[in-house]
Design a protein around this motif. Structure first.
Motif, PDB file in Angstrom:
ATOM      1  N   PHE A  13      37.017  44.550  34.793  1.00 46.21           N
ATOM      2  CA  PHE A  13      36.173  43.534  34.175  1.00 46.21           C
ATOM      3  C   PHE A  13      35.046  44.085  33.328  1.00 46.21           C
ATOM      4  N   ILE A  30      45.327  39.528  45.211  1.00 51.62           N
ATOM      5  CA  ILE A  30      44.982  39.235  46.608  1.00 51.62           C
ATOM      6  C   ILE A  30      45.324  37.761  46.885  1.00 51.62           C
ATOM      7  N   PRO A  31      45.986  37.482  48.011  1.00 49.76           N
ATOM      8  CA  PRO A  31      46.347  36.093  48.303  1.00 49.76           C
ATOM      9  C   PRO A  31      45.117  35.205  48.548  1.00 49.76           C
ATOM     10  N   ALA A  72      47.772  44.122  49.790  1.00 47.53           N
ATOM     11  CA  ALA A  72      48.309  42.832  49.359  1.00 47.53           C
ATOM     12  C   ALA A  72      49.685  42.993  48.721  1.00 47.53           C
ATOM     13  N   PRO A 116      32.156  35.304  53.751  1.00 45.13           N
ATOM     14  CA  PRO A 116      31.015  36.135  54.169  1.00 45.13           C
ATOM     15  C   PRO A 116      29.796  35.972  53.259  1.00 45.13           C
ATOM     16  N   ASN A 117      30.028  35.642  52.002  1.00 45.40           N
ATOM     17  CA  ASN A 117      28.911  35.435  51.090  1.00 45.40           C
ATOM     18  C   ASN A 117      28.300  34.040  51.217  1.00 45.40           C
ATOM     19  N   ARG A 131      43.141  35.280  51.895  1.00 44.92           N
ATOM     20  CA  ARG A 131      42.252  36.428  52.050  1.00 44.92           C
ATOM     21  C   ARG A 131      41.003  36.292  51.188  1.00 44.92           C
ATOM     22  N   ARG A 180      33.162  30.703  43.832  1.00 46.57           N
ATOM     23  CA  ARG A 180      34.515  30.922  43.301  1.00 46.57           C
ATOM     24  C   ARG A 180      34.493  31.264  41.815  1.00 46.57           C
ATOM     25  N   ARG A 205      37.837  36.494  53.393  1.00 46.34           N
ATOM     26  CA  ARG A 205      37.221  37.810  53.355  1.00 46.34           C
ATOM     27  C   ARG A 205      36.209  37.978  52.222  1.00 46.34           C
ATOM     28  N   HIS A 206      36.401  37.248  51.131  1.00 35.68           N
ATOM     29  CA  HIS A 206      35.493  37.460  49.995  1.00 35.68           C
ATOM     30  C   HIS A 206      34.446  36.363  49.866  1.00 35.68           C
ATOM     31  N   SER A 247      37.273  36.515  40.739  1.00 33.08           N
ATOM     32  CA  SER A 247      38.292  36.711  39.696  1.00 33.08           C
ATOM     33  C   SER A 247      38.915  38.086  39.839  1.00 33.08           C
ATOM     34  N   SER A 248      38.053  39.069  40.116  1.00 32.77           N
ATOM     35  CA  SER A 248      38.540  40.434  40.252  1.00 32.77           C
ATOM     36  C   SER A 248      39.551  40.535  41.389  1.00 32.77           C
ATOM     37  N   ARG A 278      32.413  33.411  40.610  1.00 30.13           N
ATOM     38  CA  ARG A 278      31.833  34.740  40.451  1.00 30.13           C
ATOM     39  C   ARG A 278      32.909  35.755  40.086  1.00 30.13           C
ATOM     40  N   ASP A 279      32.480  36.805  39.381  1.00 25.20           N
ATOM     41  CA  ASP A 279      33.418  37.820  38.914  1.00 25.20           C
ATOM     42  C   ASP A 279      34.223  38.482  40.022  1.00 25.20           C
ATOM     43  N   PHE A 280      33.559  38.714  41.176  1.00 19.56           N
ATOM     44  CA  PHE A 280      34.301  39.460  42.194  1.00 19.56           C
ATOM     45  C   PHE A 280      35.462  38.651  42.745  1.00 19.56           C
ATOM     46  N   THR A 311      29.042  42.892  38.734  1.00 22.66           N
ATOM     47  CA  THR A 311      29.354  41.663  39.458  1.00 22.66           C
ATOM     48  C   THR A 311      30.807  41.597  39.919  1.00 22.66           C
ATOM     49  N   ALA A 312      31.595  42.600  39.542  1.00 21.27           N
ATOM     50  CA  ALA A 312      33.028  42.495  39.806  1.00 21.27           C
ATOM     51  C   ALA A 312      33.422  42.964  41.201  1.00 21.27           C
ATOM     52  N   PHE A 313      32.449  43.446  41.978  1.00 21.94           N
ATOM     53  CA  PHE A 313      32.759  43.798  43.367  1.00 21.94           C
ATOM     54  C   PHE A 313      32.053  42.834  44.304  1.00 21.94           C
ATOM     55  N   ASN A 314      32.710  42.556  45.407  1.00 25.57           N
ATOM     56  CA  ASN A 314      32.110  41.730  46.452  1.00 25.57           C
ATOM     57  C   ASN A 314      30.918  42.479  47.051  1.00 25.57           C
ATOM     58  N   MET A 322      31.137  43.831  50.870  1.00 27.35           N
ATOM     59  CA  MET A 322      32.291  44.562  51.379  1.00 27.35           C
ATOM     60  C   MET A 322      32.254  45.983  50.827  1.00 27.35           C
ATOM     61  N   ARG A 365      51.072  35.851  41.124  1.00 23.80           N
ATOM     62  CA  ARG A 365      50.218  36.652  41.988  1.00 23.80           C
ATOM     63  C   ARG A 365      50.881  37.990  42.306  1.00 23.80           C
TER      64      ARG A 365
END
Ligand SMILES: Nc1ncnc2c1ncn2[C@@H]1O[C@H](COP(=O)(O)OP(=O)(O)OP(=O)(O)O)[C@@H](O)[C@H]1O
Ligand SMILES: [Mg+2]
Lengths: 263, 277
Positions: free
Chosen positions: A92, B176-177, A115, B188-189, B180, B163, B184-185, B169-170, B165-167, A97-100, A103, A81
């Motif tokens: 990607f 990112i730990p 991080a 909320p979804n 979080r 889990r 955070r990701h 993996s991204s 979903r691409d975001f 789809t690669a952004f939340n 947020m 990590r």
């Protein structure tokens, strides 16, 4: 010449299937390697193996993945990590789809820097720099992903990947989901940034015309194996493998009027 | 379109009732015309039917039922909210861990959930309360500790799909730990079904509290709660209907309102239901 990434006879199984079959190639420092192959040939799997993020059920049977000389295969998840984002970062295939979705874009980019131990103020400052670097106005960082166009999202994704100054940038088909004019901008941006920042790039694509524009070296992948590798000029001018010739044959050539249909 | 307006009407009706209940509960000392504990044991003061002086009449000890109902609302609503907050926290934590990590963590938590499902919850709550002794705090905590398994499964299912979903993996690619990424990701979804389930649970928790108090296992007399006002009234069912009617209606309306809001939210938030019209 030093190598940033060196993969040595790597073999990966998912269940009974072998998705990567003893591949070896390297990305030299400050160079762009185009990894080409048809859909399903294992390009994305290779990229994920480099980041130590293979999907659940995938097992590395043998081989080494050396990032700047350190083998990541025996590392613990936490060690890996810490390398991600810092030593090797990836953008990607699908910028949509690669952004939340819930947020703000800017927050997602600063998060990566935080991080890896950067202060909030430092990360905010760098965010503005990064967005200018990918030719977007810093104001865009306050938006949510769905408010950006595909090209803008892809740029932000590259900005995010570069946020911690990685030695290796992996771009997984960064242009496939975009239309042709936007594709060109992204390619120009990548080569310009690469020239300025001197990082190495593993550029994944299935399109030889993109390789032709951007890569220094080429590796051709088919069914989990590397069938041909070498400098771009060598592979493009004198392809040694039938499969490579077939892929190159798909490039439309300028001034090639023979195949034009009668009007 | 008609179904959308109907849904909105239901939600607005529910929110209106809940708001009125909550406001009167919060401002009970200002709104209540009498002290809820003040007795009037004279024959004229006891069991008086509803009148302009006593909107909901008086009980067998001459206490003003309207004032007692207002103070009882405080208890019922706070038990409902706090129990659900406890249950949501546990449900999100265990469901999140289960769905995000999968494997043995998931197997362990899911077996635990199944064990919880095996107990008839209400009897489990009764048993625990008999051991710990009846009090408002115990009731809140025990309802909270026993009502999370459904929510846990819901959150787990959301996490399982999110889990991949691409975001996510991204975010992992960025280093990112996990903590979080979970909070955070993914969380909320995953909140939409949690809101729905939590709203419905508040109604259910209020019902359980009333039932416990009715059985003498909840709020202890002389402190008023809707459940124990109902209990006191059941002995006078024949000639003092107001002692059972008003708390009954209050419980019914409140639970109904939470269900209307919960179901309405579900219809608004669930795209599959929405498309079907
Ligand atoms: N989660 C998974 N479980 C099992 N097999 C998988 C999984 N993901 C991918 N594969 C298999 O691994 C092989 C390589 O897939 P990969 O995604 O690396 O292809 P790719 O070269 O990136 O293709 P594309 O150009 O379509 O992105 C495919 O045959 C695919 O079926
Ligand atoms: Mg791919």
């Amino acid at each position: 010449m030093d190598t940033t990434l060196r993969i040595d006879s790597l073999t990966v199984d998912i269940g009974p299937g072998r998705v990567i079959d003893g591949i070896s190639f390297e990305v030299a420092e400050g160079r762009i390697l185009g990894l080409v192959g048809e859909s399903g040939s294992g390009k994305t799997m290779t990229a994920l193996a480099v980041l130590g993020l293979l999907p659940e059920g995938a097992v590395i049977r043998s081989g080494q993945v050396l990032l700047k000389g350190n083998d990541i295969v025996p590392m613990s998840p936490e060690e890996r990590r810490r390398l991600r984002g810092k030593k090797a970062a990836m953008s990607f295939q699908e910028p949509f789809t690669a952004f939340n979705p819930v947020m703000r874009i800017g927050e997602q980019v600063t998060e990566a820097m935080r991080a890896h131990g950067m202060s909030r103020a430092g990360a905010e400052k760098r965010l503005a720099e990064l967005s200018r670097m990918v030719k977007l106005s810093p104001g865009i960082c306050r938006h949510y992903p769905h408010e950006l166009s595909g090209g803008e999202r892809q740029r932000m994704m590259i900005a995010m990947a570069l946020s911690c100054g990685p030695d290796l940038l992996i771009l997984d088909e960064p242009t496939t989901a975009l239309d042709v004019s936007v594709q060109k901008h992204i390619l120009d941006l990548v080569s310009e940034l690469q020239r300025r920042k001197k990082f190495s790039v593993l550029f994944i694509t299935h399109d030889f015309s993109v390789v032709n524009k951007i890569a220094d070296d080429v590796a051709v992948m088919k069914e989990g194996r590397i069938v041909e590798k070498g400098s771009k000029d060598k592979v493009l001018k004198a392809p040694g493998h039938e499969y490579t010739r077939k892929l190159i044959g798909c490039i439309p050539r300028l001034g090639d009027t023979r195949k034009r249909l009668p009007v | 379109m008609t179904s959308f307006t109907l849904t909105m009407k239901r939600i607005i009706f529910g929110i209106f009732i809940i708001a009125v209940m909550t406001l009167t509960a919060v401002f009970a000392p200002l709104v209540a015309p009498y002290d809820p504990l003040e007795m009037d044991l004279s024959p004229e003061g006891r069991l008086k039917p509803p009148s302009p002086e006593h909107f909901f009449g008086t009980d067998n000890l001459g206490r003003d039922v309207f004032s007692r109902m207002l103070y009882g609302a405080r208890i019922s609503l706070s038990v409902g909210f706090i129990a659900v907050i406890i249950s949501v926290c546990i449900g999100i934590l265990l469901g999140g861990l289960s769905g995000y990590y999968g494997g043995r963590v998931d197997a362990l938590i899911m077996r635990f959930v199944e064990v919880m499902y095996c107990f008839p919850t209400f009897f489990l709550i009764m048993m625990v309360i008999t051991f710990l002794g009846p009090s408002i705090v115990n009731v809140m905590v025990v309802i909270g500790l026993t009502s999370w398994p459904g929510l846990c499964r819901l959150v787990r299912a959301e996490f399982l799909s999110l889990r991949e979903r691409d975001f996510v993996s991204s975010a992992k690619v960025q280093g990112i730990p996990d903590r979080r990424i979970i909070f955070r990701h993914i969380l909320p979804n995953a909140m939409a079904p949690v809101y729905v389930s939590a709203t419905l649970s508040v109604g259910a928790a209020i019902l359980v509290e009333s039932a416990l108090s009715f059985l003498g296992l909840g709020v202890q007399i002389p402190r008023p709660s809707w459940g124990n006002i109902l209990t006191a009234g059941k002995n006078y069912l024949d000639y003092a209907w107001w002692l059972t009617f008003f708390p009954g209606i209050a419980i019914l309306l409140t639970v109904l309102s939470f269900n209307l809001v919960g179901e309405g939210l579900r219809e608004l938030l669930d795209p599959r239901l929405r498309k079907r019209k």
